[in-house]
Design an enzyme around this catalytic site. Structure first.
Site, PDB file in Angstrom:
ATOM      1  N   TRP A  35       0.846  -1.180   0.000  1.00  0.00           N
ATOM      2  CA  TRP A  35       0.000   0.000   0.000  1.00  0.00           C
ATOM      3  C   TRP A  35       0.894   1.247   0.000  1.00  0.00           C
ATOM      4  O   TRP A  35       1.859   1.315   0.769  1.00  0.00           O
ATOM      5  CB  TRP A  35      -0.904  -0.010   1.245  1.00  0.00           C
ATOM      6  N   ASP A  54     -16.366  11.240  -2.333  1.00  0.00           N
ATOM      7  CA  ASP A  54     -15.695  10.009  -1.893  1.00  0.00           C
ATOM      8  C   ASP A  54     -16.439   9.369  -0.722  1.00  0.00           C
ATOM      9  O   ASP A  54     -17.600   9.686  -0.452  1.00  0.00           O
ATOM     10  CB  ASP A  54     -14.225  10.318  -1.562  1.00  0.00           C
ATOM     11  N   ASP A  55     -15.770   8.494  -0.050  1.00  0.00           N
ATOM     12  CA  ASP A  55     -16.295   7.711   1.074  1.00  0.00           C
ATOM     13  C   ASP A  55     -16.946   8.616   2.134  1.00  0.00           C
ATOM     14  O   ASP A  55     -16.550   9.761   2.306  1.00  0.00           O
ATOM     15  CB  ASP A  55     -15.088   6.984   1.696  1.00  0.00           C
ATOM     16  N   ARG A  76      -8.711  -3.364   7.306  1.00  0.00           N
ATOM     17  CA  ARG A  76      -9.451  -2.084   7.285  1.00  0.00           C
ATOM     18  C   ARG A  76     -10.865  -2.267   7.863  1.00  0.00           C
ATOM     19  O   ARG A  76     -11.830  -1.755   7.330  1.00  0.00           O
ATOM     20  CB  ARG A  76      -9.527  -1.512   5.871  1.00  0.00           C
ATOM     21  N   LYS A 131     -16.415   5.900  -8.721  1.00  0.00           N
ATOM     22  CA  LYS A 131     -15.131   5.359  -8.264  1.00  0.00           C
ATOM     23  C   LYS A 131     -15.478   4.062  -7.545  1.00  0.00           C
ATOM     24  O   LYS A 131     -16.179   4.089  -6.536  1.00  0.00           O
ATOM     25  CB  LYS A 131     -14.457   6.352  -7.312  1.00  0.00           C
ATOM     26  N   TRP A 132     -15.026   2.937  -8.088  1.00  0.00           N
ATOM     27  CA  TRP A 132     -15.362   1.607  -7.540  1.00  0.00           C
ATOM     28  C   TRP A 132     -14.164   1.125  -6.738  1.00  0.00           C
ATOM     29  O   TRP A 132     -13.119   0.818  -7.312  1.00  0.00           O
ATOM     30  CB  TRP A 132     -15.666   0.659  -8.701  1.00  0.00           C
ATOM     31  N   ASP A 133     -14.344   1.044  -5.426  1.00  0.00           N
ATOM     32  CA  ASP A 133     -13.212   0.718  -4.555  1.00  0.00           C
ATOM     33  C   ASP A 133     -13.296  -0.724  -4.062  1.00  0.00           C
ATOM     34  O   ASP A 133     -14.354  -1.356  -4.125  1.00  0.00           O
ATOM     35  CB  ASP A 133     -13.214   1.680  -3.355  1.00  0.00           C
ATOM     36  N   ASN A 186     -11.312  -2.380  -0.793  1.00  0.00           N
ATOM     37  CA  ASN A 186     -10.251  -2.085   0.164  1.00  0.00           C
ATOM     38  C   ASN A 186      -9.732  -3.244   0.995  1.00  0.00           C
ATOM     39  O   ASN A 186      -9.154  -3.033   2.050  1.00  0.00           O
ATOM     40  CB  ASN A 186     -10.705  -0.948   1.079  1.00  0.00           C
ATOM     41  N   CYS A 219     -10.404   1.160  -8.358  1.00  0.00           N
ATOM     42  CA  CYS A 219      -9.550   1.531  -7.228  1.00  0.00           C
ATOM     43  C   CYS A 219      -9.530   0.369  -6.255  1.00  0.00           C
ATOM     44  O   CYS A 219     -10.521  -0.345  -6.115  1.00  0.00           O
ATOM     45  CB  CYS A 219     -10.121   2.778  -6.563  1.00  0.00           C
ATOM     46  N   ASP A 255      -2.619   5.284  -3.213  1.00  0.00           N
ATOM     47  CA  ASP A 255      -3.091   6.329  -2.303  1.00  0.00           C
ATOM     48  C   ASP A 255      -1.972   7.315  -2.002  1.00  0.00           C
ATOM     49  O   ASP A 255      -2.211   8.371  -1.423  1.00  0.00           O
ATOM     50  CB  ASP A 255      -3.598   5.704  -0.998  1.00  0.00           C
TER      51      ASP A 255
HETATM   52  C1  GLA Z   1      -9.260   3.840  -0.446  1.00  0.00           C
HETATM   53  C2  GLA Z   1      -9.019   4.623  -1.713  1.00  0.00           C
HETATM   54  C3  GLA Z   1      -8.980   6.115  -1.390  1.00  0.00           C
HETATM   55  C4  GLA Z   1     -10.269   6.541  -0.736  1.00  0.00           C
HETATM   56  C5  GLA Z   1     -10.533   5.685   0.480  1.00  0.00           C
HETATM   57  C6  GLA Z   1     -11.892   5.955   1.068  1.00  0.00           C
HETATM   58  O1  GLA Z   1      -8.189   3.907   0.408  1.00  0.00           O
HETATM   59  O2  GLA Z   1      -7.824   4.202  -2.310  1.00  0.00           O
HETATM   60  O3  GLA Z   1      -8.751   6.856  -2.562  1.00  0.00           O
HETATM   61  O4  GLA Z   1     -11.325   6.435  -1.657  1.00  0.00           O
HETATM   62  O5  GLA Z   1     -10.461   4.292   0.183  1.00  0.00           O
HETATM   63  O6  GLA Z   1     -12.147   5.190   2.175  1.00  0.00           O
END
Ligand code: GLA
Length: 713
Positions: free
Chosen positions: A175, A342-343, A422, A456-458, A460, A505, A527
Site C-alpha cells: 500500500w 468520496d467515502d 481495514r 469510483k469503484w473501490d 479495500n 480503485c 493512495d
Molecule cells: C481507499 C481509496 C482512497 C479513498 C478511500 C476511502 O483507500 O484508495 O482513494 O477512496 O479508500 O475510504
C-alpha cells in the site's frame, strides 16, 4: 447445390488440416510459430523478430508448446487434469487449426488439441493485433467424460526461450508504495511471481513483467518479451530454466488452493495473457501496450476522460451538504469537469463517519445529506459541474445493517474468528443473490440519480479466512469464481451503462490489470500522492498502461510547490484532491491555467507515443515526453527530484520527432510572474538537433519541474 458447397468446404478443411504442419501467428514485427510433429504433438518452433520468407523452413522446435502433466514431462506443466476415473495424466495431440480474421488488423488462431485416450479437448487461442504488435492468448478446456474431471493447472500461456541468459524485470510493492521495480538474472530452477490476495491482483506483486534475452534491456536496446495477465485475482507467472538452459514461461491463474472440478460439457476458459515482443528495448514494448490498450484493452480507450475534483484528502469523512455545495463552486472555479464525492456519504444505523462502520448500507446518511444524492447532483449541475460518487459494493463492515441481515453473504470461515483488514470483510460474490445486491447498488444509484456521471469503484481488502458459504464443499473454486462473478456483474452493468466512466480503485493500486480494465475507464494507481513518489509509481505503471488510464491528482500530500505537484499530475489523467478555497490567488490562477493547458494538450498526453527519456531509477530526475502520431506536436515533462552539490545536469536527447522538421520549443505551465529558467522564449531547432544534441530540460534546483511544448513549424 447446397450439399455440394458443404462437401467442398469439408474437403478444403480436411486438406488444410493435413497440410497444417506449420502454424504461424504474426504481427507487424514478430511471429510466434507452432508446428505439428510426426507424433502429432504441437511444438513451439519460433518466437522472435519477424521472419518474412523462411517460416516454412523452420525446424520443428524442441519444446512441446503446451506441456501437460502426468505423462513424460519433468518440469512445471501448463495443464494438469485428473480424469473422472482417477487417472492423473494427459497427452495432447494436434487435431486441427482454425484461423479467423476479425478485420484487417485482428486475427484469431485456434489450435485444437485432444487427449489420445480420454475425451478431453484443449484449444489454444491466439489473437494477434497486427499493428500493435500484441498477441493475446488463452486456453479453453472441455471434456465429455462421464463425471467431472479436476483441472488443477490451467495456464493461459506457455512460451519457450533458448537464450544464453535471461533477465527478469518485476514489479512489487505494498500500500502506498506500488510498482517498485527490480531486475535480476534468472537462475536455474523456478522463479514465481504470484498473488494470493483473491480480490486483487496487484499490490504485493504486479501481474506484469519484462523478460530480456541474453542481456538486460534498456529503453531503446535489447530483445525482450513484455507480458501481463488480464485477471483481477490470484495469478501466477512462473519462469523455469531447465538443465539445458531452456526457459519456459507459464502464465495464468494461480493454481494455489484452486483445483477446479469441471463438469462434462462445460468449458473452462482461462484469462488472457497479453504479450509483446520488442528488439528495441522496453520503450517500444510499452508503446505497443499503450496502442493496444487504447484501441482494444481499456474501456472506451479512445474516448474523452473527465478532469475532476475529489474530496477524499481534503475532507475525509467530515462533510455535509453545505460543505459539498461550496466545493462544487470551487470545482467550477478551478475549471474541472466533475466533482467526485468520496467515502463517508452513506449509512444511518451505523453512520459511515470513519472506516469502522456502515460499509454495506448504501443509503444516504440523512444527517450529512438530508436532501439526498439527487439534490447534490442538481446542485453540482447548477454550478456547471458533473457529479460522481464513490462506492465499495463488494465489502461489508461488521458494524452494518447488511452484516446483521445477511451473515451468510460474507466470505468467512464458519468456525474461526473473523479476520479484518481495514475493519471489513468481503461479500460472497459467488452467491447470485449477492451479485444481484451488488448490481442493484449501482443500478439503483444510477436510476434514482440519472445525472451521475462517474463512479469510483473501490475494493479495500484482500481475502483471508476465505470460505464461501454458497460454494459449500467446492471451496477450491472460491478464488476463481469470485473473479468470474465480479466480471459477470460488470458485464451486466456495462450492458445497461455502456459508457459511464468508472475508476478502478483498490486501496490505491491493488487492482490494475487488463481483465478488469475491459470494464473500467481508468485506475487509481496509489493512495500515495506525494509527487516524488508518484514519479516513480507512475513510471512503473507506464511500462504497461497508457497515461489516460492512470489517475493522477494534485493533493497536499508532499511539501513540494503547487507547480511541481501539478506538473506531475499532468503526465497522467489529471484530477485534484485539494482544498481549493485555501489556495492563494496566485495558486488558483496557476491551477486554472494548468487545467486549461491540460485540456488543450490532453490528446497528445493520452494518445501520443510515450518516450521515457531519463529514468528516476538511474538519475535523480525523470524526463518523459509524448509525441503525436504525425510528429507535429510533443509535450515533455521534466522533474528534478534532487540535485547533489556540484552536480551537472546534462541536456537530454529527445526522441520520436521528425529529424527534418523544425520545432518551436516553449516552456509552458509557468507559475504566475515567473519566466522559464530553461528555455529562452521562441527558440527553435530541427528534430535532428533535438534528437542528437539534445535540449536542456531541467533546472539544477531540486524539486523543480518543467513542462515543455514542442511544435513543428
Ligand atoms: C481507499 C481509496 C482512497 C479513498 C478511500 C476511502 O483507500 O484508495 O482513494 O477512496 O479508500 O475510504
Amino acid at each position: 447445390m447446397k450439399t455440394s458447397c458443404i462437401t467442398v468446404l469439408l474437403l478444403a478443411t480436411v486438406i488444410f488440416h493435413l497440410k497444417a504442419q506449420i502454424i504461424p501467428i504474426e504481427t507487424r514485427n514478430f511471429n510466434l510459430v507452432m508446428s505439428v510433429g510426426k507424433n502429432l504433438k504441437l511444438y513451439q518452433s519460433y518466437l522472435g523478430n519477424k521472419l518474412l520468407n523462411s517460416i516454412k523452413e523452420l525446424p520443428q522446435g524442441k519444446h512441446e508448446a503446451y506441456i501437460p502433466s502426468g505423462t513424460d514431462n519433468l518440469f512445471e506443466p501448463a495443464i494438469r487434469i485428473t480424469h473422472a476415473d482417477g487417472n492423473p495424466s494427459l497427452e495432447l495431440l494436434y487435431v486441427s487449426v482454425t484461423s479467423k480474421k476479425q478485420d484487417d488488423n485482428v486475427t484469431t488462431t485456434i489450435i485444437h488439441l485432444k487427449d489420445s485416450k480420454y475425451p478431453v479437448e484443449v484449444n489454444l487461442n491466439f489473437t494477434a493485433y497486427y499493428n500493435e504488435d500484441i498477441i493475446k492468448s488463452c486456453t479453453e478446456i472441455k471434456h465429455a467424460e462421464k463425471k467431472a474431471v479436476v483441472v488443477s493447472n490451467y495456464a493461459s500461456s506457455m512460451l519457450h526461450f533458448d537464450a544464453e541468459k535471461y533477465w527478469l524485470t518485476q514489479f512489487y510493492g505494498d500500500w502506498a508504495e506500488e510498482m517498485r521495480m527490480e531486475e535480476s538474472k534468472l537462475t536455474h530452477g523456478i522463479k514465481i511471481l504470484d498473488s494470493k490476495l483473491g480480490t486483487r491482483a496487484d499490490m504485493y506483486q504486479t501481474p506484469a513483467f519484462f523478460l530480456s534475452l541474453d542481456n538486460p534491456s534498456t529503453e531503446n536496446k535489447g530483445e525482450l518479451i513484455a507480458g501481463t495477465l488480464g485477471w483481477t485475482g490470484n495469478f501466477q507467472l512462473a519462469f523455469e530454466i531447465d538443465e539445458q538452459n531452456s526457459l519456459r514461461v507459464i502464465s495464468g491463474i494461480n493454481p494455489f488452493a484452486s483445483a477446479y472440478q469441471l463438469e462434462p460439457g462445460k468449458t473452462f476458459i482461462t484469462p488472457e495473457f497479453i504479450f509483446t515482443y520488442s528488439n528495441h528495448g522496453k520503450g517500444q514494448a510499452s508503446r505497443n501496450f499503450h496502442h493496444w490498450a487504447t484501441n482494444y484493452g481499456i474501456m472506451d480507450g479512445k474516448k474523452d476522460r473527465l478532469t475532476l475534483l475529489n474530496n477524499w484528502e481534503a475532507t475525509q469523512f467530515n462533510f455535509d451538504e453545505a460543505k459539498l455545495s461550496g466545493i462544487f463552486g470551487e470545482a467550477n472555479k478551478l475549471g474541472v469537469d466533475l466533482f467526485l464525492l468520496d467515502d463517508g456519504w452513506f449509512a444511518n444505523k451505523y453512520p459511515r463517519n470513519n472506516d469502522r462502520a456502515g460499509l454495506g448500507d448504501w443509503e444516504e446518511n440523512t444527517k450529512k445529506l438530508p436532501n439526498g444524492i439527487g439534490h447534490l447532483v442538481k446542485d453540482a449541475e447548477s454550478k456547471s459541474v458533473k457529479f460522481g460518487i464513490w462506492l465499495e459494493p463488494e465489502m461489508v463492515n461488521p458494524k452494518s445493517r447488511l452484516y446483521e441481515k445477511h451473515p451468510d453473504w460474507i466470505l468467512k470461515l464458519p468456525n474461526r474468528e473473523e479476520h479484518y483488514y481495514r475493519n471489513q470483510l468481503v461479500l460472497d460474490l459467488i452467491n447470485p443473490a449477492v451479485q444481484d445486491f451488488v448490481y442493484n447498488i449501482v443500478d439503483e444509484m444510477l436510476t434514482k440519480n440519472p445525472g451521475i456521471a462517474y463512479i469510483k469503484w473501490d475494493c479495500n481488502r484482500m481475502m483471508t479466512n476465505t470460505y464461501s458459504p454458497y460454494l459449500k464443499e467446492k471451496q477450491s473454486h472460491v478464488y476463481i469464481d469470485y473473479v468470474r462473478s465480479f466480471y459477470s456483474i460488470m458485464e451486466r452493468l456495462r450492458k445497461k451503462y455502456p459508457h459511464l466512466p468508472i475508476m478502478l480503485c483498490s486501496g490505491g493500486g491493488g487492482r490494475t490489470d487488463y481483465g478488469a480494465l475491459k470494464y473500467f475507464t481508468e485506475f487509481w494507481p496509489s493512495d500515495n500522492t506525494d509527487p516524488v513518489e508518484r514519479v516513480f509509481i507512475e513510471w512503473g505503471y507506464s511500462y504497461f498502461f497508457p497515461s489516460f488510464a492512470i489517475s493522477s491528482h494534485v493533493t497536499s500530500w508532499g511539501k513540494q510547490s503547487l507547480k511541481f505537484r501539478t506538473d506531475v499530475a499532468m503526465m497522467g489523467k489529471l484530477g485534484y484532491d485539494i482544498e481549493v478555497s485555501k489556495m492563494t490567488e496566485k495558486d488558483l490562477a496557476f491551477s486554472q491555467q494548468a487545467v486549461k493547458e491540460y485540456k488543450r494538450l490532453k490528446n497528445i498526453i493520452w494518445h501520443g507515443d510515450e518516450y521515457r527519456l531519463v529514468s528516476p531509477h538511474e538519475e535523480p530526475r525523470a524526463v518523459v515526453m509524448f509525441v503525436d502520431s504525425i510528429k507535429s506536436k510533443a509535450v515533455l515533462f521534466s522533474y528534478n527530484l534532487n540535485t547533489r552539490f556540484g552536480q551537472t545536469i546534462n541536456a537530454v536527447r529527445l526522441e520520436g520527432l521528425d529529424p527534418d522538421k523544425n520545432y518551436k520549443v516553449k516552456e509552458i505551465n509557468l507559475y504566475p510572474e515567473t519566466s522559464s529558467r530553461i528555455v529562452r522564449s521562441e527558440q527553435s531547432f530541427t528534430g535532428e538537433v533535438l534528437m542528437n544534441k539534445g535540449l536542456n530540460v531541467s533546472s539544477n534546483m531540486a524539486l523543480t519541474s518543467a513542462v515543455i511544448e514542442i511544435i513543428a513549424q
